[in-house]
Write an enzyme that holds these catalytic residues in place. Structure first.
Site, PDB file in Angstrom:
ATOM      1  N   CYS A   2       0.829  -1.205   0.000  1.00  9.95           N
ATOM      2  CA  CYS A   2       0.000   0.000   0.000  1.00  9.95           C
ATOM      3  C   CYS A   2       0.871   1.265   0.000  1.00  9.95           C
ATOM      4  O   CYS A   2       2.001   1.252   0.481  1.00  9.95           O
ATOM      5  CB  CYS A   2      -0.855   0.032   1.253  1.00  9.95           C
ATOM      6  SG  CYS A   2      -1.811  -1.451   1.491  1.00  9.95           S
ATOM      7  N   ARG A  27       5.407  -0.214  -6.148  1.00  4.86           N
ATOM      8  CA  ARG A  27       5.345  -1.046  -4.948  1.00  4.86           C
ATOM      9  C   ARG A  27       4.319  -2.166  -5.070  1.00  4.86           C
ATOM     10  O   ARG A  27       4.305  -3.086  -4.259  1.00  4.86           O
ATOM     11  CB  ARG A  27       4.990  -0.181  -3.734  1.00  4.86           C
ATOM     12  CG  ARG A  27       6.067   0.854  -3.415  1.00  4.86           C
ATOM     13  CD  ARG A  27       5.525   1.887  -2.469  1.00  4.86           C
ATOM     14  NE  ARG A  27       5.169   1.309  -1.189  1.00  4.86           N
ATOM     15  CZ  ARG A  27       5.985   1.244  -0.152  1.00  4.86           C
ATOM     16  NH1 ARG A  27       7.194   1.700  -0.256  1.00  4.86           N
ATOM     17  NH2 ARG A  27       5.577   0.720   0.980  1.00  4.86           N
ATOM     18  N   TRP A  75      -3.071  -2.702  -1.452  1.00  2.00           N
ATOM     19  CA  TRP A  75      -2.707  -4.068  -1.801  1.00  2.00           C
ATOM     20  C   TRP A  75      -3.480  -4.928  -0.810  1.00  2.00           C
ATOM     21  O   TRP A  75      -3.229  -4.891   0.394  1.00  2.00           O
ATOM     22  CB  TRP A  75      -1.199  -4.249  -1.637  1.00  2.00           C
ATOM     23  CG  TRP A  75      -0.688  -5.563  -2.136  1.00  2.00           C
ATOM     24  CD1 TRP A  75      -0.465  -5.928  -3.438  1.00  2.00           C
ATOM     25  CD2 TRP A  75      -0.304  -6.685  -1.343  1.00  2.00           C
ATOM     26  NE1 TRP A  75       0.019  -7.202  -3.491  1.00  2.00           N
ATOM     27  CE2 TRP A  75       0.130  -7.692  -2.238  1.00  2.00           C
ATOM     28  CE3 TRP A  75      -0.292  -6.955   0.030  1.00  2.00           C
ATOM     29  CZ2 TRP A  75       0.576  -8.947  -1.791  1.00  2.00           C
ATOM     30  CZ3 TRP A  75       0.154  -8.191   0.454  1.00  2.00           C
ATOM     31  CH2 TRP A  75       0.586  -9.168  -0.445  1.00  2.00           C
ATOM     32  N   ASN A  99      -1.781   2.070   5.876  1.00  2.00           N
ATOM     33  CA  ASN A  99      -0.899   0.965   5.457  1.00  2.00           C
ATOM     34  C   ASN A  99      -0.664   0.101   6.688  1.00  2.00           C
ATOM     35  O   ASN A  99      -0.444   0.631   7.781  1.00  2.00           O
ATOM     36  CB  ASN A  99       0.467   1.491   4.994  1.00  2.00           C
ATOM     37  CG  ASN A  99       0.386   2.258   3.695  1.00  2.00           C
ATOM     38  OD1 ASN A  99      -0.670   2.322   3.080  1.00  2.00           O
ATOM     39  ND2 ASN A  99       1.509   2.826   3.291  1.00  2.00           N
ATOM     40  N   GLY A 100      -0.627  -1.203   6.519  1.00  2.00           N
ATOM     41  CA  GLY A 100      -0.360  -2.086   7.656  1.00  2.00           C
ATOM     42  C   GLY A 100      -1.558  -2.959   7.960  1.00  2.00           C
ATOM     43  O   GLY A 100      -2.482  -3.084   7.145  1.00  2.00           O
ATOM     44  N   GLU A 483      16.831 -18.794  -7.436  1.00  5.50           N
ATOM     45  CA  GLU A 483      16.519 -17.413  -7.807  1.00  5.50           C
ATOM     46  C   GLU A 483      15.983 -17.358  -9.246  1.00  5.50           C
ATOM     47  O   GLU A 483      15.036 -16.636  -9.545  1.00  5.50           O
ATOM     48  CB  GLU A 483      17.775 -16.541  -7.631  1.00  5.50           C
ATOM     49  CG  GLU A 483      17.649 -15.106  -8.081  1.00  5.50           C
ATOM     50  CD  GLU A 483      16.533 -14.317  -7.408  1.00  5.50           C
ATOM     51  OE1 GLU A 483      15.944 -14.781  -6.425  1.00  5.50           O
ATOM     52  OE2 GLU A 483      16.225 -13.217  -7.912  1.00  5.50           O
ATOM     53  N   LYS A 487      12.321 -15.943 -10.303  1.00  2.00           N
ATOM     54  CA  LYS A 487      12.109 -14.880 -11.303  1.00  2.00           C
ATOM     55  C   LYS A 487      11.117 -15.344 -12.357  1.00  2.00           C
ATOM     56  O   LYS A 487      10.208 -14.610 -12.726  1.00  2.00           O
ATOM     57  CB  LYS A 487      13.428 -14.519 -12.018  1.00  2.00           C
ATOM     58  CG  LYS A 487      14.430 -13.680 -11.281  1.00  2.00           C
ATOM     59  CD  LYS A 487      14.040 -12.260 -11.034  1.00  2.00           C
ATOM     60  CE  LYS A 487      13.350 -12.130  -9.725  1.00  2.00           C
ATOM     61  NZ  LYS A 487      14.143 -11.896  -8.561  1.00  2.00           N
ATOM     62  N   GLU A 490       7.545 -15.523 -10.948  1.00  4.13           N
ATOM     63  CA  GLU A 490       7.024 -14.194 -10.616  1.00  4.13           C
ATOM     64  C   GLU A 490       6.488 -13.433 -11.815  1.00  4.13           C
ATOM     65  O   GLU A 490       5.436 -12.824 -11.745  1.00  4.13           O
ATOM     66  CB  GLU A 490       8.172 -13.331 -10.064  1.00  4.13           C
ATOM     67  CG  GLU A 490       8.370 -13.377  -8.603  1.00  4.13           C
ATOM     68  CD  GLU A 490       9.489 -12.420  -8.209  1.00  4.13           C
ATOM     69  OE1 GLU A 490       9.220 -11.523  -7.420  1.00  4.13           O
ATOM     70  OE2 GLU A 490      10.632 -12.565  -8.693  1.00  4.13           O
ATOM     71  N   HIS A 506      15.740 -38.424  -6.692  1.00  4.17           N
ATOM     72  CA  HIS A 506      15.009 -38.746  -5.455  1.00  4.17           C
ATOM     73  C   HIS A 506      13.554 -38.300  -5.546  1.00  4.17           C
ATOM     74  O   HIS A 506      12.870 -38.208  -4.528  1.00  4.17           O
ATOM     75  CB  HIS A 506      15.703 -38.117  -4.248  1.00  4.17           C
ATOM     76  CG  HIS A 506      17.084 -38.646  -4.044  1.00  4.17           C
ATOM     77  ND1 HIS A 506      17.330 -39.926  -3.609  1.00  4.17           N
ATOM     78  CD2 HIS A 506      18.296 -38.092  -4.279  1.00  4.17           C
ATOM     79  CE1 HIS A 506      18.639 -40.137  -3.558  1.00  4.17           C
ATOM     80  NE2 HIS A 506      19.251 -39.025  -3.968  1.00  4.17           N
ATOM     81  N   LYS A 605       6.177  -4.616  -4.223  1.00  6.38           N
ATOM     82  CA  LYS A 605       7.620  -4.393  -4.196  1.00  6.38           C
ATOM     83  C   LYS A 605       8.165  -4.499  -2.776  1.00  6.38           C
ATOM     84  O   LYS A 605       9.209  -5.076  -2.544  1.00  6.38           O
ATOM     85  CB  LYS A 605       7.934  -3.016  -4.777  1.00  6.38           C
ATOM     86  CG  LYS A 605       9.408  -2.696  -4.843  1.00  6.38           C
ATOM     87  CD  LYS A 605      10.124  -3.592  -5.828  1.00  6.38           C
ATOM     88  CE  LYS A 605      11.620  -3.454  -5.797  1.00  6.38           C
ATOM     89  NZ  LYS A 605      12.267  -4.635  -6.407  1.00  6.38           N
TER      90      LYS A 605
HETATM   91  C1  F6R Z   1      11.496 -11.219  -5.711  1.00  7.51           C
HETATM   92  C2  F6R Z   1      11.477 -10.187  -4.702  1.00  7.51           C
HETATM   93  C3  F6R Z   1      11.072 -10.562  -3.329  1.00  7.51           C
HETATM   94  C4  F6R Z   1      11.905  -9.787  -2.294  1.00  7.51           C
HETATM   95  C5  F6R Z   1      11.375 -10.053  -0.884  1.00  7.51           C
HETATM   96  C6  F6R Z   1      12.231  -9.392   0.165  1.00  7.51           C
HETATM   97  O1  F6R Z   1      11.872 -10.719  -6.959  1.00  7.51           O
HETATM   98  O2  F6R Z   1      11.757  -9.043  -4.963  1.00  7.51           O
HETATM   99  O3  F6R Z   1      11.167 -11.941  -3.122  1.00  7.51           O
HETATM  100  O4  F6R Z   1      13.234 -10.179  -2.422  1.00  7.51           O
HETATM  101  O5  F6R Z   1      10.064  -9.593  -0.784  1.00  7.51           O
HETATM  102  O6  F6R Z   1      12.278  -8.016  -0.031  1.00  7.51           O
HETATM  103  P1  F6R Z   1      13.435  -7.131   0.600  1.00  7.51           P
HETATM  104  O7  F6R Z   1      14.705  -7.545  -0.053  1.00  7.51           O
HETATM  105  O8  F6R Z   1      13.033  -5.717   0.293  1.00  7.51           O
HETATM  106  O9  F6R Z   1      13.439  -7.420   2.072  1.00  7.51           O
END
Ligand code: F6R
Length: 610
Positions: A2, A27, A75, A99-100, A483, A487, A490, A506, A605
Site C-alpha cells: 500500500c 510497490r 494491496w 498501510n499495515g 533465484e 524470477k 514471478e 530422489h 515491491k
Molecule cells: C522477488 C522479490 C522478493 C523480495 C522479498 C524481500 O523478486 O523481490 O522476493 O526479495 O520480498 O524483499 P526485501 O529484499 O526488500 O526485504
C-alpha cells in the site's frame, strides 16, 4: 504494498495526489482512491479497482478539486480488491488511509457495531475511521482524538486522516509502517515514501516509531510515543538520483538488469584497498566485532534469502565460519538456539520488509553478538535498527522482480565473507588478493554476460508454450537456480521449481518429459562431472535441457541440449555472473507471454505487512 500520499496547500492538490500515487505504483497495488475536502467544503472521494490511471480518468471526469486531501494505493490483505474495500474509508465527515494491519480489528468491529456504526467494507482499516469518529465526538479535536485512537490499535500502521470538521490539517500516525512529511513553502505533504513527493519538495522529515503528526499549511507538530512534543530532523536532497524513467528500455526490469555492471562497480567503490577488503566499510566497530564472530545467522525473505543461501557456501568454504540461513517468516516465530558469538545478518533491498524487521527485533532479545544489515535503502528501518550496515548501491529498484538488488547483495556478502576471514585469519593464503582482483573485473564480466541478451531471447522461445520448468544447480549455483525459478514464476507465471541436481533422482525426475524444460546452471568445478551425469538422467527421459556453462567447461549443443557458453570466471564469483542470463530468460519469457513485467499480478515491491 500500500502507498499513502497527503497534501494540505493553498492550491488544488488532486494532481499532486495522483502523481504521488503513480510514483508509488512500483510497490504493487490492486486499487486506488483519493479523498478531498472540496472547495465547496464537502468531503468527497473517488475509488477505483485496478490502476491509478483509471482513478485519474475518473478524477478528470468528476472535476474533484480541493486544497486538502489524502490518497492511497491498496494491496489487499483483508477483503477483496474492489471499490468498496479501497481506501480512503469514511466515517461521518472524516476519511482515513492506512498501510499495515490492525490485528484487533475483529474485536473493535464488534464493539463499534454495538455502538451503532455501520461497516461498508471488509477491511481492518474501517475500524480506525469509526473509532476515531467516536472519539472525536467527546474530544472534539482531530489530533487529540487520533492520539486516543491509536492507543487502542494493535498491529502495524502508517495512517493519515482528514476531517471536514477541521479542514486546516492532515493528521498522521506511524507504528510499524513508514511515513515521511514533505516540507513546502506555505504547503506541506505526507507520504509513505519520499519518492512520491519529489515532484513538490526536496525537504523531508521522517516520522519515527510511535510518532503522531499534525500537518498544516504552515506548520508541522510532532509528538513521540510518550506524548512529548518533539522535533524531527529535516533532511534535504539535492540530487536528481530519484528520477524514475525507463530510458531506452521497454521495462524497468530490463533497465535494471542492464544497470548491474555499474551498480556492482558502485557497491565496490571505496571498499577495496590494493589487495584487501576494507573492513571498516561495515562500520567503525566492525573490525572489533568481526574478530569475535564464531557463527553467522542470516535471515531474509525471497530473493534476498537466496543471496543469503549463496553466502553460506562462501562463508563456510572461504572463511571457515559456520553459517545458518533462514527465511524471516519462519525464524521470527521459532524457538531459536543461539550459538555463542553469532553475528545476526539481515539482507533486504527495501529495509522495510515486515518479517525481516520483526526477526531483527526478536534477535535483539536472543543474545546475538551484534546485528548487521545488508540493505539498499540507507534511511530504512532495518538500517536504523542494526548495529552495523553495508549499503548496497543498487539505486532505486522499480521493477517488482528484484534483479540488481540481488547481485549487489551478493557482492556485499562476498565482502563480508572476506572481511570476516581477514579479521579472524581464516582465509587461505592469497585468496583475498585473488578475489579482490576478480571483484574488480566483475563489472566487465557482467557486461559480457549482458551481451548474450539476444542468445537468451532466442532460448526464451522454448518456454513460451510451457507450463512447468525445473531449474537445477549444484553447490553455490543451487541458490542461483532457486533465484532463476523465482524470477520465472514471478513474472511469466510459469510454474518453476529449483532442485539441487543431485536430488533429481530422489523424486522430481518423475516429472521430466518433453513438456518440461530443465534449466541448468553448471558449476565449473569438481561438481561439473557429477552434474553431467544428472543431465544424462534428464535426456534419457526426453527432457529438453538448457545449460548455462563456462566456455571452458567443454559442454556443447546436442540433440535436445542447448548449451549457452558463459564468459569464464573464477568459480567463487560464478553465482553473480550466472544470475544475469537467468534474469534475462525470465524477462524474455514474460515478454513473450505478454504479462505485466514490472508489476506482476498479486505481488508488491515492498512487503510491509506480515
Ligand atoms: C522477488 C522479490 C522478493 C523480495 C522479498 C524481500 O523478486 O523481490 O522476493 O526479495 O520480498 O524483499 P526485501 O529484499 O526488500 O526485504
Amino acid at each position: 504494498m500500500c502507498g499513502i500520499v497527503g497534501a494540505v496547500a493553498e492550491r488544488n492538490i488532486t494532481a499532486i495526489l495522483v502523481e504521488g500515487l503513480k510514483r508509488l505504483e512500483y510497490r504493487g497495488y490492486d486499487s486506488a482512491g483519493v479523498a478531498v475536502y472540496t472547495n465547496d467544503e464537502k468531503l468527497e472521494r473517488l475509488r477505483r479497482p485496478g490502476k491509478v490511471s483509471e482513478l485519474e480518468q475518473a478524477l478528470v471526469e468528476s472535476s474533484l478539486v480541493g486544497r486538502l486531501g489524502i490518497a492511497h494505493t491498496r494491496w489487499a490483505t483483508h477483503g477483496a480488491p474492489c471499490e468498496r474495500n479501497a481506501h480512503p474509508h469514511f466515517s461521518g465527515d472524516l476519511a482515513v488511509v492506512h498501510n499495515g494491519i490492525i490485528e484487533n480489528h475483529e474485536a473493535l468491529r464488534a464493539q463499534l457495531t454495538g455502538l451503532g456504526y455501520v461497516f461498508t467494507s471488509d477491511t481492518d482499516t474501517e475500524v480506525i475511521a469509526h473509532l476515531l469518529n467516536h472519539k472525536l465526538k467527546d474530544l472534539r479535536d482531530l489530533t487529540v482524538a487520533l492520539k486516543a485512537t491509536v492507543k487502542e490499535l494493535h498491529g502495524a500502521y502508517g495512517l493519515s486522516v482528514i476531517s471536514a470538521q477541521q479542514p486546516d490539517r492532515l493528521v498522521a500516525a506511524r507504528s510499524g509502517s513508514p511515513l515521511v512529511i514533505g516540507l513546502g513553502l506555505g504547503e506541506n505533504f505526507l507520504a509513505s515514501d519520499q519518492l512520491a513527493l519529489r515532484q513538490v519538495t526536496d525537504r523531508f522529515m521522517y516520522l519515527e516509531e510511535g510518532d503522531i503528526a499534525e500537518i498544516r499549511r504552515d506548520s508541522v507538530q510532532i509528538w513521540d510515543v510518550t506524548g512529548q512534543a518533539v522535533e524531527r530532523q529535516t533532511v534535504q536532497y539535492s540530487d536528481g538520483a530519484e528520477a524514475a524513467d525507463k530510458g531506452e528500455f521497454r521495462h524497468y526490469m530490463l533497465k535494471e538488469i542492464h544497470e548491474q555492471p555499474s551498480v556492482v562497480q558502485r557497491t565496490l567503490e571505496g571498499r577495496l584497498s590494493q589487495n584487501q577488503v576494507l573492513v571498516q566499510a561495515f562500520g567503525p566497530q566492525a573490525a572489533e566485532l568481526f574478530a569475535k564472530v564464531r557463527n553467522v545467522q542470516i535471515v531474509a525473505c525471497g530473493t534476498s534469502y537466496h543471496a543469503g543461501m549463496v553466502a553460506r557456501y562462501w562463508l563456510e568454504e572461504l572463511a571457515g565460519i559456520p553459517c545458518q540461513v533462514e527465511v524471516a517468516s519462519e525464524f521470527r516465530y521459532r524457538k531459536v538456539v543461539v550459538q555463542p558469538d553469532t553475528l545476526f545478518v539481515t539482507i533486504s533491498q527495501s529495509g522495510e520488509t515486515a518479517d525481516t524487521l520483526a526477526a531483527l527485533r526478536n534477535a535483539k532479545e536472543l543474545g546475538f553478538l551484534a546485528s548487521l544489515a545488508i540493505c539498499n535503502v540507507g534511511i530504512s528501518s532495518l538500517v536504523r535498527e542494526s548495529d552495523l550496515t553495508l549499503l548496497t548501491q543498487a539505486g532505486r529498484e522499480i521493477g517488482v522482480a528484484s534483479t540488481k538488488a540481488f547481485t549487489t547483495q551478493l557482492v556485499g556478502l562476498l565482502l563480508l565473507t572476506l572481511s570476516l576471514g581477514q579479521v579472524r585469519g581464516t582465509l587461505a593464503a592469497g585468496v583475498e588478493a585473488t578475489l579482490v582482483e576478480e571483484l574488480r573485473r566483475l563489472p566487465t564480466r557482467l557486461g559480457e554476460a549482458l551481451a548474450m541478451d539476444a542468445t537468451v531471447e532466442k532460448i526464451a522461445e522454448l518456454f513460451a508454450e510451457k507450463n512447468h520448468t525445473l531449474f537445477l544447480g549444484r553447490g553455490a549455483q543451487f541458490p542461483v537456480a532457486m533465484e532463476g525459478a523465482l524470477k520465472l514464476k514471478e513474472i511469466s507465471y510459469i510454474h518453476a521449481e529449483a532442485y539441487p541436481a543431485g536430488e533429481l533422482k530422489h523424486g522430481p525426475l518423475a516429472l521430466v518429459d518433453n513438456d518440461m524444460p530443465v534449466v541448468t546452471v553448471a558449476p565449473n568445478n569438481e561438481l561439473l562431472e557429477k552434474l553431467k551425469s544428472n543431465l544424462q538422467e534428464v535426456r534419457a527421459r526426453g527432457g529438453e535441457l538448457i545449460v548455462f556453462a563456462d566456455e571452458k567447461a567443454g559442454m556443447t549443443n546436442g540433440e535436445g541440449t542447448h548449451v549457452v557458453q558463459m564468459p569464464h570466471i573464477h568459480d567463487i564469483l560464478s553465482p553473480i555472473l550466472y544470475t544475469i542470463p537467468l534474469q534475462l530468460l525470465s524477462y524474455y519469457v514474460a515478454v513473450l507471454k505478454g504479462t505485466d513485467v514490472d508489476q506482476p499480478r498479486n505481488l508488491a515491491k515492498s512487503v510491509t505487512v506480515e
